[in-house]
Write a protein that holds these residues in place. Structure first.
Motif, PDB file in Angstrom:
ATOM      1  N   TRP A  77       3.273   1.709  -2.292  1.00 29.90           N
ATOM      2  CA  TRP A  77       3.469   2.102  -3.567  1.00 29.90           C
ATOM      3  C   TRP A  77       2.071   2.968  -4.159  1.00 29.90           C
ATOM      4  N   PRO A  78       2.485   3.749  -5.065  1.00 26.62           N
ATOM      5  CA  PRO A  78       1.195   4.819  -5.822  1.00 26.62           C
ATOM      6  C   PRO A  78       0.332   3.798  -6.223  1.00 26.62           C
ATOM      7  N   THR A  79       0.457   2.531  -6.876  1.00 23.91           N
ATOM      8  CA  THR A  79      -0.368   1.950  -7.503  1.00 23.91           C
ATOM      9  C   THR A  79       0.324   0.246  -7.469  1.00 23.91           C
ATOM     10  N   SER A 105       0.823  -1.534   0.042  1.00 23.98           N
ATOM     11  CA  SER A 105      -0.087  -0.114  -0.018  1.00 23.98           C
ATOM     12  C   SER A 105       0.702   1.110  -0.003  1.00 23.98           C
ATOM     13  N   HIS A 107       6.705   7.428  -5.647  1.00 27.31           N
ATOM     14  CA  HIS A 107       6.185   8.505  -5.478  1.00 27.31           C
ATOM     15  C   HIS A 107       6.718   9.900  -6.186  1.00 27.31           C
ATOM     16  N   SER A 142       5.572   5.703 -13.987  1.00 27.34           N
ATOM     17  CA  SER A 142       4.638   5.015 -13.393  1.00 27.34           C
ATOM     18  C   SER A 142       5.399   3.877 -12.513  1.00 27.34           C
TER      19      SER A 142
END
Length: 267
Positions: free
Chosen positions: A161-163, A159, A197, A206
């Motif tokens: 991580w950004p995605t 969680s 981030h 990304s």
């Protein structure tokens, strides 16, 4: 009635709701089955030991009561027994009732009735109970030697991580870490999450792009500066004072503004 549930990451047992259906098992059988399923696989125990679990509680269950509950669980398909020629009795515990294959090999004589206890061999010590708990506890002493405790694998939290990355990209990154014998710990994930981030905000990268760069470059770790240099991004160092122009060797001065040998310029 409201139920407040705490979030648990370890030291818990999964038991199917079918165990607690109305009219399925008595409260005593539910409790004993839950207690047994909370123990490690191949945990060695005896009905006499089970009778000591409730000692000192408001409602103590003696050995005869334990036999009654074990018989109920056997009749419901949660227990099968194996009796050896030596008289030793093994209990095999199921977390789901095995009603399709009833225990026909053993008769009701294997679990003695409370009013007719087996006086000759009332309780063979250390009978085997097998369950499906994944937590391994090796505090038991055998042959006078203590076994070292086995570490319990903790689930990693992504969680931070950004995605979540593409599964194939994540597998490639894990393979790289494994090849370099670099463990993936929560500390590692937290640090890379911070880098991701920043890379997303300042470099437009990304999560998949960050991991792909690490794999293609063979990086065991991941730092923002490495990513910036990889894509040729020029960023101002925090140590550079604001308002000062720093000119590199590839600087081309505009017309009418030339360098003098002595460092001056033409007006």
């Amino acid at each position: 009635m409201a139920i407040q549930r705490a979030r648990r990451r370890h030291s818990f047992t999964l038991i199917g709701n079918h165990v607690y259906q109305n009219g399925h098992l008595s409260f005593q059988a539910m409790g004993l089955l839950g207690y047994i399923l909370s123990k490690p696989d191949n945990w060695r125990i005896s009905p006499s030991q089970l009778a000591t679990v409730t000692s000192g509680t408001a409602k103590k269950t003696g050995r005869d009561g334990v036999y009654v509950i074990l018989r109920e669980l056997k009749d419901a398909g949660y227990i099968k027994t194996r009796k050896h020629a030596s008289g030793e009795l093994d209990y095999v515990i199921y977390d789901e009732p095995d009603t399709a294959n009833p225990d026909m090999e053993n008769t009701d004589k294997d679990i003695p009735e409370p009013e007719k206890p087996d006086q000759e061999k009332p309780d063979v010590a250390f009978q085997t109970l097998i369950n499906t708990d994944l937590v391994i506890n090796t505090d038991q002493k055998q042959d006078g030697k203590s076994k070292p405790k086995k570490k319990i694998a903790q689930k990693l939290d992504f969680s931070c991580w950004p995605t979540l990355p593409d599964p194939q990209v994540l597998d490639d990154w894990k393979t790289l870490r494994k090849a370099k014998r670099a463990a993936i710990t929560q500390t590692v994930l937290n640090h890379i999450g911070q880098v991701m981030h920043r890379a997303g905000n300042e470099l437009g990268l990304s999560v998949d792009a960050v991991l792909s760069i690490c794999v293609s470059r063979g990086w065991q770790g991941c730092e923002f500066e490495w990513l910036a240099n990889h894509i040729g991004h020029r960023h101002t160092s925090p140590s550079v004072s604001q308002g000062v122009n720093y000119i590199g060797t590839d600087f081309t001065p505009p017309a009418g503004w030339e360098w003098e040998p002595d460092g001056g310029r033409e007006s």
